[in-house]
Each structure stands twice: as C-alpha cells, then as structure tokens.
Scaffold this active site. Structure first.
Site, mmCIF file in Angstrom:
data_model
loop_
_atom_site.group_PDB
_atom_site.id
_atom_site.type_symbol
_atom_site.label_atom_id
_atom_site.label_comp_id
_atom_site.label_asym_id
_atom_site.label_seq_id
_atom_site.Cartn_x
_atom_site.Cartn_y
_atom_site.Cartn_z
ATOM 1 N N ASP A 288 -18.142 -40.487 12.799
ATOM 2 C CA ASP A 288 -19.510 -40.372 13.307
ATOM 3 C C ASP A 288 -19.499 -40.773 14.784
ATOM 4 O O ASP A 288 -18.538 -41.378 15.262
ATOM 5 C CB ASP A 288 -20.460 -41.279 12.504
ATOM 6 C CG ASP A 288 -21.916 -40.850 12.628
ATOM 7 O OD1 ASP A 288 -22.444 -40.238 11.673
ATOM 8 O OD2 ASP A 288 -22.528 -41.109 13.687
ATOM 9 N N THR B 175 -26.930 -28.054 5.242
ATOM 10 C CA THR B 175 -27.767 -26.891 4.912
ATOM 11 C C THR B 175 -27.964 -26.066 6.180
ATOM 12 O O THR B 175 -28.526 -26.554 7.156
ATOM 13 C CB THR B 175 -29.123 -27.370 4.369
ATOM 14 O OG1 THR B 175 -28.869 -28.194 3.229
ATOM 15 C CG2 THR B 175 -30.004 -26.201 3.965
ATOM 16 N N GLU C 194 -24.370 -28.830 -0.636
ATOM 17 C CA GLU C 194 -24.586 -30.094 -1.341
ATOM 18 C C GLU C 194 -25.979 -30.071 -1.961
ATOM 19 O O GLU C 194 -26.936 -29.661 -1.326
ATOM 20 C CB GLU C 194 -24.479 -31.220 -0.313
ATOM 21 C CG GLU C 194 -24.652 -32.583 -0.894
ATOM 22 C CD GLU C 194 -23.719 -32.817 -2.053
ATOM 23 O OE1 GLU C 194 -22.508 -32.684 -1.878
ATOM 24 O OE2 GLU C 194 -24.222 -33.129 -3.147
ATOM 25 N N LEU D 219 -27.291 -32.933 -3.586
ATOM 26 C CA LEU D 219 -27.664 -34.288 -4.006
ATOM 27 C C LEU D 219 -29.099 -34.637 -3.624
ATOM 28 O O LEU D 219 -29.625 -34.163 -2.622
ATOM 29 C CB LEU D 219 -26.696 -35.325 -3.426
ATOM 30 C CG LEU D 219 -26.680 -35.635 -1.932
ATOM 31 C CD1 LEU D 219 -27.778 -36.597 -1.537
ATOM 32 C CD2 LEU D 219 -25.344 -36.246 -1.564
ATOM 33 N N ARG D 220 -29.693 -35.458 -4.466
ATOM 34 C CA ARG D 220 -31.042 -35.980 -4.196
ATOM 35 C C ARG D 220 -30.917 -37.403 -3.698
ATOM 36 O O ARG D 220 -30.107 -38.168 -4.238
ATOM 37 C CB ARG D 220 -31.870 -36.025 -5.492
ATOM 38 C CG ARG D 220 -32.170 -34.702 -6.126
ATOM 39 C CD ARG D 220 -32.516 -34.899 -7.597
ATOM 40 N NE ARG D 220 -31.402 -35.492 -8.352
ATOM 41 C CZ ARG D 220 -31.492 -36.010 -9.559
ATOM 42 N NH1 ARG D 220 -32.642 -36.045 -10.178
ATOM 43 N NH2 ARG D 220 -30.425 -36.516 -10.167
ATOM 44 N N ASN E 179 -33.750 -25.146 -2.712
ATOM 45 C CA ASN E 179 -34.797 -25.999 -2.135
ATOM 46 C C ASN E 179 -36.120 -25.251 -2.027
ATOM 47 O O ASN E 179 -37.191 -25.840 -2.215
ATOM 48 C CB ASN E 179 -34.354 -26.546 -0.775
ATOM 49 C CG ASN E 179 -33.483 -27.794 -0.930
ATOM 50 O OD1 ASN E 179 -33.180 -28.189 -2.042
ATOM 51 N ND2 ASN E 179 -33.087 -28.385 0.179
ATOM 52 N N ALA F 217 -47.942 -33.306 -9.902
ATOM 53 C CA ALA F 217 -48.914 -33.063 -8.831
ATOM 54 C C ALA F 217 -49.212 -34.370 -8.118
ATOM 55 O O ALA F 217 -49.136 -35.446 -8.709
ATOM 56 C CB ALA F 217 -50.192 -32.488 -9.427
ATOM 57 N N GLY G 134 -42.091 -34.171 0.785
ATOM 58 C CA GLY G 134 -41.748 -34.502 2.165
ATOM 59 C C GLY G 134 -40.260 -34.734 2.235
ATOM 60 O O GLY G 134 -39.503 -34.192 1.434
ATOM 61 N N CYS H 267 -35.507 -32.751 3.899
ATOM 62 C CA CYS H 267 -34.900 -31.497 3.419
ATOM 63 C C CYS H 267 -35.920 -30.408 3.097
ATOM 64 O O CYS H 267 -35.987 -29.405 3.807
ATOM 65 C CB CYS H 267 -34.053 -31.781 2.196
ATOM 66 S SG CYS H 267 -32.775 -33.010 2.523
#
Ligand code: UGA
Length: 439
Positions: free
Chosen positions: A30, A122, A152, A154-155, A215, A259, A264, A267
C-alpha cells in the site's frame, strides 16, 4: 505460494490476511505508511469482525507482512492481486480508475518473468482487456505478464467468512491469449476448490459484468421493497409482513428485502452509477435506465425519513434528535455514503440539534461530519431527546428495551429507520413508535 496483494483497504487487507490463512506466503502493498505500520503490528485499521485474529495469527506465523515497495513485491513473486479502490469520480457517475491504473503502471515495468495479475477491484466492463494490453506493453516480460479478473463478492461485516467460504469463485481470462491464469488460480484457491466452491471460468468481460450485475441486482431488490414500502405507507399496510410473505417464494427469497432508509456504503451506490455510465459509453444506456429509478427510490428514503421526523415533531427547529447508528450497516465502521449519517446531517442543517451514537463508527463519523453532536453511549445520545431515531440496525439497538430510555428522553417518540424493533413492545410501554412502511 508466494502472493503480493496491492491495496490494504477493506478488500486488500482482508484478501491478504485470508490468502495467508489459506497457507500462502503473502506480502501486502500500500502507499499509506501509517496503514502499513498498523497492519504490520497486527492491528486492523478499520472494524471488521474476526479479521484481527486472522491478521495477527498470520503476521505472527511469518506468512504475512506489509510493504510500500512495489520493487520488493515484484521481486517476491509473480502472482499479484489487485485490490485497490475504484470510487465514484468527482461530479460524474463513472468510476475513477486512477488507483488501478497506477498499480499497473508501477508494477508492470518491474515484472521481468512470467506473472499473473488477478484483478479483484470492481471495474467497468472492458477495463481488464485494456489493463492487460497496457501491462504487456509496459513490462519487460511482455506477453508473459497476464491480466485475469477474479471479482470479489465479500460483504463488509462478513469479510473473512465471505473470503474463506465464498458462494462462488469467478475467473475471467483473456480468451485470445490462453496462459497460466486458470492454473495459478486453481493453486491459489486449492483449499476452497477442494470444498466444492463453484468455480466459473469466463471471458474477461463476463467476469467484470458478473460483479457489477450482482450489485445492481442487490440494489434493485432493496429499492423494490422500499418502493413497495411507500405504497404500504399510503394504505396503512405492513411492509415487514409483506416481505416475510414474499420471501417464502424461493424464487424471490427473504434476504435483501428489508425496507428502511435504504442502501449506502462504498459499493452499491457508486457501482450502479458506474454501471449506468459504462452502459452509456457502450451505446446500451437504455438497458440500464431502470437503475436511475433504483437510485432515486433509494435517495428518496433519506428525505422521507427527514420528513417523517419533521411531521412527528411538528417542526425541526430546535428539536433534539437522538440518532442511533451512523455506519452504513451494522458490524462495520464504514460511513461512506451512509444513509444514517446523511439523515443526521440533513436534520441538523434544517435546524435540529442532533446527537449521534454508533458502537464503532464514531471516529469516521466525526471526521466526515464534525459539526454533529456525538455521545459516548446510546443513553447519552438520547438524553433529553424529543425523538429517537434508529438508523443502523446494530444488535445493541435491536436489544434496546423501552425501560433503558424511559427516564432519559424528553418525549417517548421512536422512529425505526430499519424496522428492527418490536412496535408492540414500544407502544405497550407508552412510546409513539413509527416504522417505515408500517402502519
Ligand atoms: C455489497 C455486496 O453485498 C457484496 O456482495 C459486494 O462484494 C460488496 O458490496 C462490494 O461490491 O464490495 P456491502 O457494501 O458490504 O456489500 O453491503 P451490503 O450488505 O450489500 O449492504 C449494502 C446496503 O444495503 C447497506 O446500507 C444495507 O443497510 C442496505 N440494505 C441491505 C438494506 O437497506 N436492506 C436490505 O434488505 C439489505
């Protein structure tokens, strides 16, 4: 195997730690020295349940380390994972590919032998093909450097679980240049493949689209139930019962039919916008115009919440509002495009006095919205409140009892922006309870 992972954010740090957990020798790369120092010390710079244990275990075992040196990473291995962010461009719907391109431009010239870059970020469809050409051109390895796409899914909040036990693995390869990508991926993921995780090999464009389409579908499902919720409100029906009833149809399924104040995060919102922008560039914009409606319905939930508070309190001027929850969803400290913080901000700008509490997202919230009031506990946030809003469904808030707040608030009024509390219990205790899409 030796693997280098570029990007040490939510996606990259999880990917690096989980690849090490699978037994590989991993170096995370990084550009942010503070983040690298934190990770090297075995600390996760954000909140993600379970990730700290995996990180510490693998750093201690010597299988995982972090560096800012692309040279070191390039020399370390020929298997690279690209996990940097692709945020929304300022003032546009399209995705900003700056970080992805910088990694390719920095890494490719350093790669001298056969190597594979697996893209995980993404990206708009067509990006992998373009990055592949760029990488081959910039690298002394030439055609020996392959770019494959391995999206990917993943959540946040379940990142470790989703990475080590994914629903499926998708690998897009350049059909015009058959190389080693599939073979290398099979080795990287050998443990998961042995556990029969479905493995789909596709062309590059399909792999990129699988992610964006997934998504877009999830966002559409949330906006669908939120649109139905508006109709429920108009007739006094209950969207939560309706969602349960719909969910029994296995073709529909109950998940992602909650609901509330909408989706938000870093992603879903930006991905549906980038998808529309890309479809426009491809001359297929009509195909995705429905996503604009999905986006509109979603944003309308936030204003609806503000209106509901105004309506319930008669006015927003000087009203004391307690906001429980600031993260875009529970079990995360991420406040990027958070509906909860957006609502809190709008209420304050319109004259309310807002006090926010979130179990994990306080620092990030303060950095983004420094002018909001912040309280150290839920009860403190509710001190003297005219109305209490539950905007993120943390289990701490689901477990709240009317007795916890009875003596603290000025008015016993609760608006449940995530439909996560029991109306009967609160009404039974003398509270005015208001849910979204519920009578
Ligand atoms: C999402 C996808 O679910 C992941 O599969 C994907 O890998 C990830 O984006 C990504 O592209 O990196 P995430 O952003 O972590 O994951 O969050 P979700 O669990 O999808 O929730 C998104 C938003 O939808 C949250 O604000 C949540 O509160 C909201 N939501 C979700 C609802 O309002 N109702 C629901 O029924 C479900």
């Amino acid at each position: 195997m030796r693997i280098a992972v570029f990007g040490a954010g939510y996606l990259g740090a999880t990917q690096a730690a989980c690849l090490a957990e699978l037994g590989h020798e991993v170096v995370g790369v990084d550009v942010d020295p503070a983040k690298l120092a934190t990770l090297d010390a075995g600390e996760v710079p954000f909140y993600e349940p379970g990730l700290g244990d995996v990180l510490r275990r693998n750093v201690a075992a010597g299988r995982l380390r972090f560096t800012s040196s692309h040279e070191q990473a390039a020399a370390f291995t020929g298997v690279y994972f690209l996990c940097v962010g692709t945020p929304q461009k300022e003032g546009e719907f399209a995705a900003d590919l700056g970080y992805v391109e910088t990694v390719i431009d920095t890494l490719a010239p350093l790669v001298t032998g056969p190597a594979v870059i697996f893209g995980k970020s993404t990206v708009p469809v067509g990006t992998a093909q373009r990055l592949g050409a760029r990488a081959r051109e910039l690298s002394p390895a030439g055609t020996g450097l392959e770019v494959a796409w391995n999206p990917e899914f993943l959540r946040e909040g379940f990142a470790v679980q989703d990475t080590l036990h994914p629903d499926r693995l998708v690998l897009g390869i350049d059909r015009h240049r058959p190389g080693r990508a599939e073979e290398v991926a099979r080795e990287v993921y050998a443990q998961l493949l042995a556990e029969d995780v479905p493995f789909l090999i596709t062309d590059l464009a399909t792999a990129e689209l699988v992610k964006t389409a997934a998504n877009a579908f999830l966002a559409t499902k949330v906006s669908f139930i939120n649109a139905i919720s508006e109709v429920c409100e108009a007739v006094g029906a209950d969207v939560t019962v309706l969602a349960d009833a719909l969910g029994y149809d296995v073709r529909i399924g109950r998940r992602f039919l909650d609901a509330g104040i909408g989706f938000g995060g870093g992603c879903l919102p930006k991905d549906i916008r980038a998808f529309m922008a890309r479809a426009g560039e491809l001359g297929a914009d009509q195909a995705l115009t429905f996503l604009r409606e999905v986006d509109t319905i979603n944003m309308r939930r936030r204003s609806r919440m503000v209106e509901l508070v105004r309506h319930t309190c008669g006015s927003l001027l000087g009203v004391r509002v307690a906001v429980l929850g600031a993260a875009f969803k529970p079990d995360s400290d991420d406040v990027r495009d958070s509906p909860a913080l957006n609502v809190a901000g709008q209420l304050q700008l319109q004259g309310a006095s807002v006090n926010v509490y979130d179990p994990k997202a306080m620092d990030n919230s303060r950095a983004l919205f420094p002018t909001l009031g912040y309280a150290p506990t839920a009860a403190d946030a509710c001190q003297g409140a005219d109305v209490v809003l539950v905007l993120t469904e943390w289990s701490e808030f689901r477990k709240l009892q009317p007795g916890d707040l009875d003596a603290v608030v000025r008015n016993k009024v609760l608006i449940d922006g995530r439909n996560c509390l029991d109306p009967q219990q609160w009404r039974g205790a003398g509270w005015t309870y208001c849910g979204l899409g519920r009578p």
